[in-house]
Scaffold this active site. Sequence first.
Site, mmCIF file in Angstrom:
data_model
loop_
_atom_site.group_PDB
_atom_site.id
_atom_site.type_symbol
_atom_site.label_atom_id
_atom_site.label_comp_id
_atom_site.label_asym_id
_atom_site.label_seq_id
_atom_site.Cartn_x
_atom_site.Cartn_y
_atom_site.Cartn_z
ATOM 1 N N LYS A 14 -7.692 85.981 -52.278
ATOM 2 C CA LYS A 14 -6.387 86.071 -51.616
ATOM 3 C C LYS A 14 -5.255 85.674 -52.558
ATOM 4 C CE LYS A 14 -7.600 83.047 -48.455
ATOM 5 N NZ LYS A 14 -8.977 82.730 -48.907
ATOM 6 N N ARG A 88 -5.077 80.405 -40.007
ATOM 7 C CA ARG A 88 -6.504 80.135 -40.106
ATOM 8 C C ARG A 88 -7.124 79.803 -38.757
ATOM 9 N NH1 ARG A 88 -6.347 78.599 -45.924
ATOM 10 N NH2 ARG A 88 -8.451 78.251 -46.680
ATOM 11 N N ARG A 127 -13.738 78.683 -60.613
ATOM 12 C CA ARG A 127 -12.271 78.822 -60.543
ATOM 13 C C ARG A 127 -11.541 77.692 -61.258
ATOM 14 N NH1 ARG A 127 -9.337 79.666 -54.880
ATOM 15 N NH2 ARG A 127 -10.577 77.857 -54.259
ATOM 16 N N ARG A 161 -9.900 72.371 -58.769
ATOM 17 C CA ARG A 161 -9.583 71.715 -57.511
ATOM 18 C C ARG A 161 -10.700 70.781 -57.089
ATOM 19 N NH1 ARG A 161 -7.661 76.609 -53.710
ATOM 20 N NH2 ARG A 161 -8.866 75.341 -52.261
ATOM 21 N N ARG A 172 -16.035 74.325 -46.043
ATOM 22 C CA ARG A 172 -14.947 75.302 -45.939
ATOM 23 C C ARG A 172 -15.451 76.623 -45.365
ATOM 24 N NH1 ARG A 172 -13.203 74.971 -51.941
ATOM 25 N NH2 ARG A 172 -11.783 76.684 -51.484
HETATM 26 P P1 ADP Z 1 -8.801 82.626 -52.605
HETATM 27 O O1 ADP Z 1 -7.312 82.442 -52.748
HETATM 28 O O2 ADP Z 1 -9.166 83.659 -51.586
HETATM 29 O O3 ADP Z 1 -9.529 81.348 -52.396
HETATM 30 P P2 ADP Z 1 -8.756 83.205 -55.496
HETATM 31 O O4 ADP Z 1 -7.765 84.293 -55.648
HETATM 32 O O5 ADP Z 1 -8.353 81.834 -55.890
HETATM 33 O O6 ADP Z 1 -9.335 83.215 -53.990
HETATM 34 O O7 ADP Z 1 -10.071 83.644 -56.293
HETATM 35 C C1 ADP Z 1 -11.221 82.799 -56.390
HETATM 36 C C2 ADP Z 1 -11.818 82.890 -57.797
HETATM 37 O O8 ADP Z 1 -12.388 84.197 -57.993
HETATM 38 C C3 ADP Z 1 -10.805 82.714 -58.929
HETATM 39 O O9 ADP Z 1 -11.458 82.039 -59.974
HETATM 40 C C4 ADP Z 1 -10.446 84.154 -59.339
HETATM 41 O O10 ADP Z 1 -10.090 84.244 -60.723
HETATM 42 C C5 ADP Z 1 -11.737 84.891 -59.063
HETATM 43 N N1 ADP Z 1 -11.529 86.268 -58.556
HETATM 44 C C6 ADP Z 1 -10.580 86.693 -57.682
HETATM 45 N N2 ADP Z 1 -10.723 88.015 -57.397
HETATM 46 C C7 ADP Z 1 -11.804 88.429 -58.111
HETATM 47 C C8 ADP Z 1 -12.476 89.713 -58.242
HETATM 48 N N3 ADP Z 1 -12.063 90.790 -57.565
HETATM 49 N N4 ADP Z 1 -13.544 89.770 -59.055
HETATM 50 C C9 ADP Z 1 -13.974 88.681 -59.724
HETATM 51 N N5 ADP Z 1 -13.393 87.453 -59.657
HETATM 52 C C10 ADP Z 1 -12.317 87.327 -58.852
HETATM 53 P P1 ADP Z 2 -9.126 78.695 -50.195
HETATM 54 O O1 ADP Z 2 -9.248 78.950 -51.632
HETATM 55 O O2 ADP Z 2 -10.299 77.960 -49.604
HETATM 56 O O3 ADP Z 2 -8.778 79.881 -49.365
HETATM 57 P P2 ADP Z 2 -6.577 77.255 -49.756
HETATM 58 O O4 ADP Z 2 -5.887 76.877 -50.995
HETATM 59 O O5 ADP Z 2 -6.011 78.356 -48.933
HETATM 60 O O6 ADP Z 2 -8.074 77.532 -50.122
HETATM 61 O O7 ADP Z 2 -6.734 75.978 -48.817
HETATM 62 C C1 ADP Z 2 -7.237 74.756 -49.304
HETATM 63 C C2 ADP Z 2 -7.373 73.747 -48.165
HETATM 64 O O8 ADP Z 2 -6.083 73.496 -47.583
HETATM 65 C C3 ADP Z 2 -8.231 74.201 -46.990
HETATM 66 O O9 ADP Z 2 -9.608 73.942 -47.205
HETATM 67 C C4 ADP Z 2 -7.657 73.342 -45.859
HETATM 68 O O10 ADP Z 2 -8.097 71.996 -45.962
HETATM 69 C C5 ADP Z 2 -6.177 73.353 -46.172
HETATM 70 N N1 ADP Z 2 -5.460 74.497 -45.559
HETATM 71 C C6 ADP Z 2 -4.840 75.530 -46.215
HETATM 72 N N2 ADP Z 2 -4.296 76.385 -45.349
HETATM 73 C C7 ADP Z 2 -4.590 75.905 -44.101
HETATM 74 C C8 ADP Z 2 -4.309 76.369 -42.779
HETATM 75 N N3 ADP Z 2 -3.615 77.502 -42.558
HETATM 76 N N4 ADP Z 2 -4.773 75.614 -41.748
HETATM 77 C C9 ADP Z 2 -5.448 74.471 -41.948
HETATM 78 N N5 ADP Z 2 -5.752 73.987 -43.159
HETATM 79 C C10 ADP Z 2 -5.320 74.698 -44.237
#
Ligand code: ADP
Ligand code: ADP
Length: 216
Positions: A14, A88, A127, A161, A172
């Site tokens: 995302k 969420r 990541r 993180r 999660r």
């Molecule tokens: P989210 O915000 O949904 O938690 P991230 O965008 O932070 O996900 O992506 C999670 C990890 O996967 C990061 O280390 C990112 O560089 C990697 N990643 C994201 N999209 C892809 C993809 N399409 N293929 C391979 N690795 C990816």
């Molecule tokens: P992810 O890579 O898991 O998608 P985020 O960076 O979006 O991670 O979120 C990290 C953490 O922040 C979550 O595990 C939760 O503890 C908190 N968080 C983020 N967005 C929300 C939300 N919309 N509602 C509740 N908790 C949230």
Amino acid sequence: MINVILLGPPGAGKGTQARRLVEERGLVQLSTGDMLREAKSSGTEMGRRVAEVMDRGELVTDEIVIGLIAEKLEGATGGGFIFDGFPRTLAQADALSELLVMLGQSLDAVIEMRVDDAALVARITGRFTCGNCGEVYHDQTKPTKAEGVCDVCGSSDLRRRPDDTEEALRTRMLAYYRDTSPLIGYYYAHKKLRVVDGLGSIDAVAADIAKVLDKG
Ligand code: ADP
Ligand code: ADP
Ligand code: ZN
């Protein structure tokens, strides 16, 4: 300007895709995860309250998260938002829809990024991000060009993180399937849901999202 939600489990990509949409379409990324991490590092009372919850991998209360989003939206003029990691829960989805109505805005699409659990574990455990500009990297799939230096801004403040451990990830994922996945049905019923395969390369996923957005 369009307003979209990126919906998917932790590690679905995302944040990565949201940053591309900011660059390519001038949209504004609203990541509640980023806002909460900011609060956490600011040392405020709210930051202290959310820190432990986040590090364990549990969801922060709806009240706090809705408050953060409302603050951003109330100061905004026009649309063009990418909601990344919000909503969420169903309560958050209802609150967002009320906020958008108040702003005279509407939701154009909810893009569900589908990725299987094995891929999520590999993505999360590899990541790291730039502490200065927020660029997202991965040990295997998206390493920095020069070891230890951000490609985008040149900073060497690269971070992992505290909740990107296998244990917190299990919590999660459970929270995702229990509290967030009902939103798939909710937005399907509202005819907003679009599904993309999140397992392809970053470019392939970006192309699929572009197709969805351009079709309207
Ligand atoms: P989210 O915000 O949904 O938690 P991230 O965008 O932070 O996900 O992506 C999670 C990890 O996967 C990061 O280390 C990112 O560089 C990697 N990643 C994201 N999209 C892809 C993809 N399409 N293929 C391979 N690795 C990816
Ligand atoms: P992810 O890579 O898991 O998608 P985020 O960076 O979006 O991670 O979120 C990290 C953490 O922040 C979550 O595990 C939760 O503890 C908190 N968080 C983020 N967005 C929300 C939300 N919309 N509602 C509740 N908790 C949230
Ligand atoms: Zn950087």
